[in-house]
Design an enzyme around this catalytic site. Structure first.
Site, short mmCIF file in Angstrom:
data_model
loop_
_atom_site.label_atom_id
_atom_site.label_comp_id
_atom_site.label_asym_id
_atom_site.label_seq_id
_atom_site.Cartn_x
_atom_site.Cartn_y
_atom_site.Cartn_z
N ASP A 1 0.81 -1.21 0.00
CA ASP A 1 0.00 0.00 0.00
C ASP A 1 0.85 1.26 0.00
O ASP A 1 1.68 1.47 0.88
CB ASP A 1 -0.92 0.00 1.21
N ASP B 1 -2.88 6.50 -5.70
CA ASP B 1 -2.99 5.46 -4.69
C ASP B 1 -3.06 4.07 -5.32
O ASP B 1 -3.68 3.90 -6.37
CB ASP B 1 -4.25 5.72 -3.84
#
Length: 442
Positions: A109, A321
């Protein structure tokens, strides 16, 4: 063409060995690892009973939950929460921890800066299929003291009676991980070289008390954000401050996406566009500056109406992201895009319930969906319908973009990044895009 050249490098450093055959690039090595989408048959999270459209519908639902992590309230310096919703992300990667190495499948992430896994002894741990990491079985494991520099970086820490630094992280959904801050060797297998590359003394969280919405097939989190505790920050000069990824379409079910480090991560050649990495309210995230969007030849300039955006061109207004599938646009800007698309598409939108998605069309032989160009500072990124529309049902396609409910902020999600080589150059503070058939980088 993305063709890393592998030669053997042996680094003599105590008992550690940098064991991957890697390419030489400005005196730094490069290697590539598999990035596994949670809905791929290669993933333990894969549900074969779901149809492709059902998987996409679930991705939309995860996006809504996941997007909450970037709200101003979640990024406040006074909040305890880390900015991810754990184990509900999109991509996972395998690493091995310790000596001898123990394999871990963890959420990769870019919105998080902590590496952690569950460890024995575990006093309140969630159910995990894989064996827990046992620090006593690793000859290279070391707890960090409370006076260590890495411990002092943590905002939420305590000190044990034996002077061991103890971390505490709580996530948006109230899941949490607590344990010892430690160092050990992390090993990754290069999918291009077929060898392994080992990095000693990487700081990570050895979680002895973890609970919440974690899924039993996952073993923790690999933070790839800008913070000093993330994997990319810790590897630093050994990867020349560079990493990249290339995400395959969801239709390429039996192919993994790729994440590269070091010279393998250099994005160059025809078609490359680059934009500065910017800052906003936190140094953990990767911000860009959105200047506008074009639908065909119709350009829409983005002018923020948010009082929090002071029109500082050095401040980012959209996060890129790896954990949010949909793209979210500032709420004051999204209606302009939707209106431009309605004007450009040769059909009337379909009405009805399509989850949270707002603009949908019936698939017919004469449906023509336009390209959408996203204008970042210095970089025009052309998105095809593969990036911007998803199959909600067999005969319905919907725009994979929504308005965000935080004025002046957007999220550039993974659907928009599919079939782009996306390069993060931390050293030079720039992010690059190159249109690429990611299925050919196998």
């Amino acid at each position: 063409m993305f063709t890393p050249l592998c030669i053997v490098i042996i680094v003599i450093a105590s008992i550690y060995q940098f064991s991957c055959s890697v390419a030489q690039c400005n005196n730094h090595g490069g290697f590539t690892v598999d990035l596994i989408h949670r809905d791929s048959p290669l993933s333990p999270f894969y549900n074969p009973s779901q149809s492709p459209s059902e998987r996409l519908q679930n991705a939309v639902r995860r996006s809504i939950i996941h997007a909450n992590r970037f709200k101003s309230s979640a990024l406040s310096p006074n909040t305890v929460q880390s900015s991810i919703t754990v184990n509900k992300g999109e991509y996972h990667m395998k690493i091995a921890l310790g000596t001898p190495p123990v394999q871990i499948l963890a959420l990769a992430d870019t919105g998080s800066d902590l590496i952690w896994t569950q460890c024995n002894p575990c006093y309140g741990c969630y159910q995990q299929r894989a064996p827990l990491f046992d620090p006593q079985s690793s000859s290279t494991y070391r707890d960090l003291s409370c006076s260590s520099e890495r411990c002092e970086v943590l905002r939420f820490r305590t000190c044990s009676s034996s002077d061991v630094c103890q971390y505490s992280y709580q996530y948006d959904d109230q899941s949490y991980t607590n344990g010892n801050l430690a160092t050990d060797t992390i090993t990754m297998e290069s999918s291009t070289c077929g060898e392994t590359v080992a990095f000693p003394e990487v700081v990570f969280g050895c979680g002895h008390n973890n609970s919440g919405t974690f899924e039993e097939d996952g073993s923790g989190v690999i933070g790839l954000g800008r913070g000093s505790m993330s994997l990319v920050s810790q590897l630093g000069s050994s990867i020349d401050g560079k990493f990249s990824y290339c995400l395959v379409p969801t239709s390429a079910e039996n192919q993994s996406s790729k994440m590269s480090f070091g010279c393998d991560a250099v994005v160059s050649g025809e078609g490359v566009v680059s934009t500065p990495m910017l800052f906003k309210s936190t140094d953990r995230l990767y911000y860009l500056r959105l200047e506008g969007i074009s639908v065909g030849d119709c350009k829409l300039e983005y002018k923020s109406h948010s009082p929090s955006d002071d029109s500082d061109e050095n401040e980012g207004n959209i996060v890129i992201d790896s954990g949010t599938p949909l793209t979210f646009l500032p709420p004051e800007f999204y209606p302009q895009l939707e209106s431009a698309l309605k004007a450009a598409i040769n059909q009337e939108p379909v009405s009805g319930h399509h989850g949270s998605l707002r603009l949908c069309y019936r698939k017919t032989t004469d449906l023509v969906l336009p390209n959408i160009t996203v204008h970042f500072t210095g970089a025009d990124v052309v998105l095809t319908p593969l990036n911007t529309f998803i199959d909600w049902e067999d005969d319905i396609v919907c725009l994979a973009m929504l308005p965000y409910d935080d004025p002046g902020l957007g999220i550039f999600g993974t659907f928009s990044q599919v079939n782009f080589l996306v390069g993060y150059d931390i050293t030079n503070q720039k992010l690059s895009f190159k249109p690429t058939d990611c299925t050919k980088l196998q």
